[in-house]
Structures are given as C-alpha cells and as structure tokens.
Write a protein that holds these residues in place. Structure first.
Motif, short mmCIF file in Angstrom:
data_model
loop_
_atom_site.label_atom_id
_atom_site.label_comp_id
_atom_site.label_asym_id
_atom_site.label_seq_id
_atom_site.Cartn_x
_atom_site.Cartn_y
_atom_site.Cartn_z
N LEU A 109 6.01 49.24 -52.71
CA LEU A 109 6.16 48.78 -51.32
C LEU A 109 6.10 49.64 -49.94
O LEU A 109 5.73 49.39 -48.93
N LEU A 129 7.44 39.97 -46.47
CA LEU A 129 6.95 39.75 -47.79
C LEU A 129 6.21 38.33 -47.99
O LEU A 129 7.27 37.48 -48.01
N ASP A 132 7.91 35.27 -50.15
CA ASP A 132 9.18 34.71 -49.77
C ASP A 132 9.01 33.81 -48.88
O ASP A 132 8.86 34.11 -47.45
N TYR A 169 16.17 42.46 -57.37
CA TYR A 169 16.27 42.71 -56.00
C TYR A 169 16.68 44.11 -55.44
O TYR A 169 17.49 44.64 -56.36
N GLY A 170 16.49 44.43 -54.31
CA GLY A 170 17.33 45.41 -53.63
C GLY A 170 18.66 44.81 -53.18
O GLY A 170 18.75 43.67 -52.80
N GLU A 189 17.88 49.69 -55.24
CA GLU A 189 16.40 48.99 -55.62
C GLU A 189 16.94 48.45 -57.14
O GLU A 189 16.75 49.30 -58.20
N LYS A 190 16.68 47.15 -57.25
CA LYS A 190 16.70 46.59 -58.70
C LYS A 190 17.86 47.20 -59.43
O LYS A 190 17.46 47.77 -60.58
N ILE A 202 18.25 41.54 -51.10
CA ILE A 202 17.23 41.63 -49.76
C ILE A 202 16.23 40.68 -50.23
O ILE A 202 15.66 40.58 -51.26
N GLY A 204 12.48 39.07 -48.34
CA GLY A 204 11.27 39.77 -47.61
C GLY A 204 11.12 39.70 -46.17
O GLY A 204 10.16 39.21 -45.76
N TYR A 206 11.86 42.13 -42.61
CA TYR A 206 12.71 43.20 -41.98
C TYR A 206 12.44 43.40 -40.62
O TYR A 206 11.33 43.10 -40.20
N LYS A 224 10.57 51.84 -61.20
CA LYS A 224 9.15 51.43 -61.46
C LYS A 224 7.96 52.39 -61.26
O LYS A 224 6.91 52.27 -61.37
N GLN A 228 9.47 53.35 -53.26
CA GLN A 228 10.20 51.94 -52.95
C GLN A 228 10.65 51.96 -51.36
O GLN A 228 11.38 52.92 -50.83
N THR A 230 13.10 50.07 -50.56
CA THR A 230 14.56 50.46 -50.24
C THR A 230 15.13 51.75 -50.37
O THR A 230 16.12 52.21 -49.77
N ARG A 251 15.07 29.29 -49.20
CA ARG A 251 14.13 30.31 -49.43
C ARG A 251 13.53 30.20 -50.79
O ARG A 251 14.16 29.90 -51.75
C1 G1P Z 1 10.75 43.81 -53.03
C2 G1P Z 1 11.78 44.82 -52.68
C3 G1P Z 1 13.19 44.30 -52.96
C4 G1P Z 1 13.39 42.76 -52.49
C5 G1P Z 1 12.38 41.84 -52.77
C6 G1P Z 1 12.41 40.53 -52.12
O1 G1P Z 1 10.62 43.48 -54.33
O2 G1P Z 1 11.48 46.05 -53.16
O3 G1P Z 1 14.13 45.13 -52.17
O4 G1P Z 1 14.80 42.55 -52.77
O5 G1P Z 1 11.06 42.52 -52.61
O6 G1P Z 1 11.73 39.64 -52.55
P1 G1P Z 1 9.56 43.09 -55.22
O7 G1P Z 1 9.87 41.45 -55.24
O8 G1P Z 1 8.41 43.29 -54.60
O9 G1P Z 1 9.43 43.78 -56.70
#
Ligand code: G1P
Length: 286
Positions: A109, A129, A132, A169-170, A189-190, A202, A204, A206, A224, A228, A230, A251
């Motif tokens: 991301l 994002l 969401d 999630y973050g 992050e995760k 977190i 999507g 910001y 991963k 990131q 985050t 959401r």
């Molecule tokens: C991304 C972000 C993560 C956030 C999430 C929300 O992760 O990296 O911090 O909590 O979106 O949907 P992804 O879902 O793309 O792996």
C-alpha cells in the motif's frame, strides 16, 4: 490548506473473489445496481474532493470506463427515446476530475500511494481504500477533513475490530483527545493478537500531509514483505503527530464475502419500502 485531492489505490488482484476477479476488477463488484467503487467516489465528492487519482494495474480499465461517458450508448438510448435508462446513467457522478497512474508491481500500500507524489505536490490529501464501504449520515471523509483542519495533523479512521480479526488490520495505541478522536501513541501493521496495542483497527480512510511521501521513501519492506503505509505513518507519527477518528457508521469490507453480502443488504435496506420486504424474505429463506 484545503483537502481537494484524493488517492484511491485500485491495483489489488482481488484474490478473495476469484474466479470472478479473473476478468473483472473487484472494485466493480455490484452492490445491486452500482459498482462498489461508485460509493467510494461519491463519498469523496460529498466530502469536497475535486480530483481523484486511481492507482491502477493491468485489467482495471473498466473502472475508468465507468466514470467516463459512453457516447455510443447515449446516442443509442436517445435514438430509442429510452429516457429512463438515460436517467440512470446520470447517477454516475461527473463533478470530479479523474486521473490514473499504473502501479507496475504489487509492492504494498505504501508503494502504491507513493505513485501519487507528483499528483499531490505539497497539498494535504485524502486516501480511500476501495474495499471499505461506509454507510453513514455524514460522509466519514468529510468529518476527517474537518478534524485535519482543526488539528493540523494526519488523521486515520479507526473502528473496534473483533479479536479474531486483529491480525488483519493496522492497530493503534490510542490516547483519548476529544469526542471520537485519539492521539496515536504507537501503531503496528497486522500484529498478532497478543502484541496488539488495542482493538482499534485502521479502516481505509486517511487524511495525510504531503510529508508522508518522504516517510514512505524511507520505509523498508515490512509485513508480508511489502512497503506498508502503516510503517510510514508510524515514522510520521513520531515526528509530526498523528490522530485517529473513530467514525460513526456501518462499514463493510467488500473484499470479504460475508461482509460483501452485508453491504448489499445494507444498501437494499436504504431503498424506499424495501426494508420490511427484505426482513420478511430473509426470514423465509432461513
Ligand atoms: C490495509 C492497511 C491496514 C488497514 C486495512 C483496512 O490492509 O494496510 O493497516 O487496517 O487496509 O482495510 P489490507 O486490508 O490492504 O491488507
């Protein structure tokens, strides 16, 4: 400075929805008669956004086509006096400038967002994002832009997430700083459940200052093996501060099959006269 621009990364492969997403972008999954991305772009417009940059990848041109006009279709419908269908086309918002750039490699991301650096320049900007979808009275991004205006610091949207989902999630370490506002003291992050700072994940949305690009450039691959967002946010948090808004609304993560169905039901329940009918029909099915 006003927040006029938004970035929407849409380069993801959508593997959770294969085989559908082999040929059609996940952002074009139908929420009844509108593609999921329509709701995101509408939220951006309703929040005062004037220009949107899609970070795209191969096979994603249908997203751009959707927000473009189709003169042949309009000509055909006009010729046949099918004004009802023409009216449906008018639901697609046109009062926004759409741009796109390709992310050639899926490197995370943070890497995707970095593609927006030239487009954004020195302005603060919004990130959506597209997985969401948020159904709320006041657009969540509108509220976040207000908070950014008041506090002058980056804002991320958060909501309480179930234990079982924390590691998707973050996660932030919050310090209450107002009504539904937190200062972020730390974030990861995760994380594994045992390492999580809280249950505030977190979501999507910001609002970020353009300085974030410097932090992303300095960010090494993290969870991963990806760059990131985050991790860059965490570095920015240390120097410039960062806050979180716990939004009000429903959401749905449309990348998840169960929540995708919920998004359809939620949208359906908002249609005139459909809620009671739906309730009855669902009882019948189950
Ligand atoms: C991304 C972000 C993560 C956030 C999430 C929300 O992760 O990296 O911090 O909590 O979106 O949907 P992804 O879902 O793309 O792996």
């Amino acid at each position: 400075m006003r927040v006029r621009k938004a970035v929407i990364p849409v380069a993801g492969l959508g593997t959770r929805f294969l085989p559908y997403t082999k040929a059609i972008p996940k952002e074009m999954l139908p929420i009844i008669d509108l593609p999921a991305i329509h709701f995101i772009v509408q939220e951006a417009i309703d929040s005062g956004i004037e220009s949107i940059l899609f970070i795209t990848s191969k096979e994603k041109y249908s997203i751009e086509d959707y927000f473009d006009r189709n003169f042949y279709l309009e000509y055909f419908l006009n010729k046949n006096k099918n004004y009802a269908a023409l009216n449906e086309l008018k639901r697609i918002p046109e009062n926004v400038n759409i741009f796109s750039v390709r992310q050639k490699e899926a490197m995370g991301l943070g890497h995707a967002i970095l593609h927006a650096a030239d487009f954004i320049g020195a302005e603060p900007f919004a990130v959506f994002l597209p997985d969401d979808l948020i159904f709320s009275k006041v657009p969540v991004m509108k509220k976040m832009i207000e908070i950014y205006g008041k506090l002058g610091r980056g804002v991320v949207a958060v909501e309480k997430v179930e234990k079982a989902k924390i590691s998707s999630y973050g996660i932030i370490k919050p310090k209450p700083a107002g009504s539904r506002i937190y200062d972020i003291l730390d974030m990861a992050e995760k994380p594994a459940l045992k390492d999580a700072f809280s249950n505030l994940g977190i979501v999507g949305r910001y609002v970020l200052p353009s300085k974030i690009f410097d932090y992303i450039r300095e960010t090494k691959a993290g969870a991963k093996g990806e760059i990131q967002l985050t991790d860059a946010l965490k570095a920015m948090m240390r120097n410039e501060g960062l806050c979180a808004h716990e939004f009000e609304g429903v959401r749905c993560d449309t990348g998840d099959k169960f929540e995708y169905i919920l998004a359809i039901l939620k949208y359906a329940s908002m249609q005139k006269g459909l809620k009671q009918k739906l309730k009855k029909a669902i009882k019948k099915i189950f």
